[in-house]
Design an enzyme around this catalytic site. Structure first.
Site, PDB file in Angstrom:
ATOM      1  CB  CYS A 202      -0.829  -0.097   1.125  1.00 65.23           C
ATOM      2  SG  CYS A 202      -2.313   0.808   1.176  1.00 65.23           S
TER       3      CYS A 202
ATOM      4  CB  CYS B 285      -3.904   1.640  -2.068  1.00 65.74           C
ATOM      5  SG  CYS B 285      -2.039   2.117  -1.986  1.00 65.74           S
TER       6      CYS B 285
ATOM      7  CB  CYS C 241       4.499  -1.393  -7.047  1.00 65.43           C
ATOM      8  SG  CYS C 241       5.139  -3.016  -6.489  1.00 65.43           S
TER       9      CYS C 241
END
Length: 144
Positions: free
Chosen positions: A7, A79, A86
């Site tokens: 997240c 999320c 990422c």
């Protein structure tokens, strides 16, 4: 079986998902991290998880870079921010999934409204990760 849940802040949704997935099967190694980790786990997330019988009060937000060179069976973003930001995990990643949820920590209004948002999102996370556990992890374990 190793699962990494990501997240942005690693203070709410990923921590709740971490707690639930670990509660489904103690043999799964579950970790969670954030692209911009908070200083502590959200107090309301701790509270609503405790109501569900899961203690995440000892969890600490961790930067995703801690996990970059490790091997993972699953990397799951919860999320949109983490999904978009990422980093490429250098280690071996079996499957990368996105299971997104609203951020209850952004809820505004009365205490009752904020409380209901945390409960709603907590329950959505529990349901989604239980489905993930049954359809992915249990299935994989049975085929071994």
């Amino acid at each position: 079986m190793k699962v990494l849940i990501l997240c942005t802040g690693n203070s709410c949704r990923s921590q709740m998902a971490h707690g639930f997935l670990q509660s489904f099967d103690k043999n799964i190694e579950v970790y969670s991290g954030g692209t911009e980790p908070a200083t502590q786990v959200n107090a309301k997330a701790i509270e609503v998880m405790k109501e569900a019988g899961i203690d995440i009060s000892s969890h600490k937000p961790t930067h995703v870079n801690t996990y970059l060179n490790q091997e993972w069976d699953y990397v799951i973003t919860v999320c949109g921010g983490a999904n978009e930001n990422c980093p490429a995990l250098i280690g071996k990643v079996g499957k990368r999934l996105h299971i997104g949820f609203d951020d209850p920590s952004h809820a505004t209004g009365t205490a009752e409204l904020i409380d209901s948002e945390f409960h709603r999102v907590r329950d959505e996370i529990k349901d989604a990760f239980f489905r993930f556990y049954l359809t992915e992890i249990k299935k994989e374990k049975l085929s071994e």
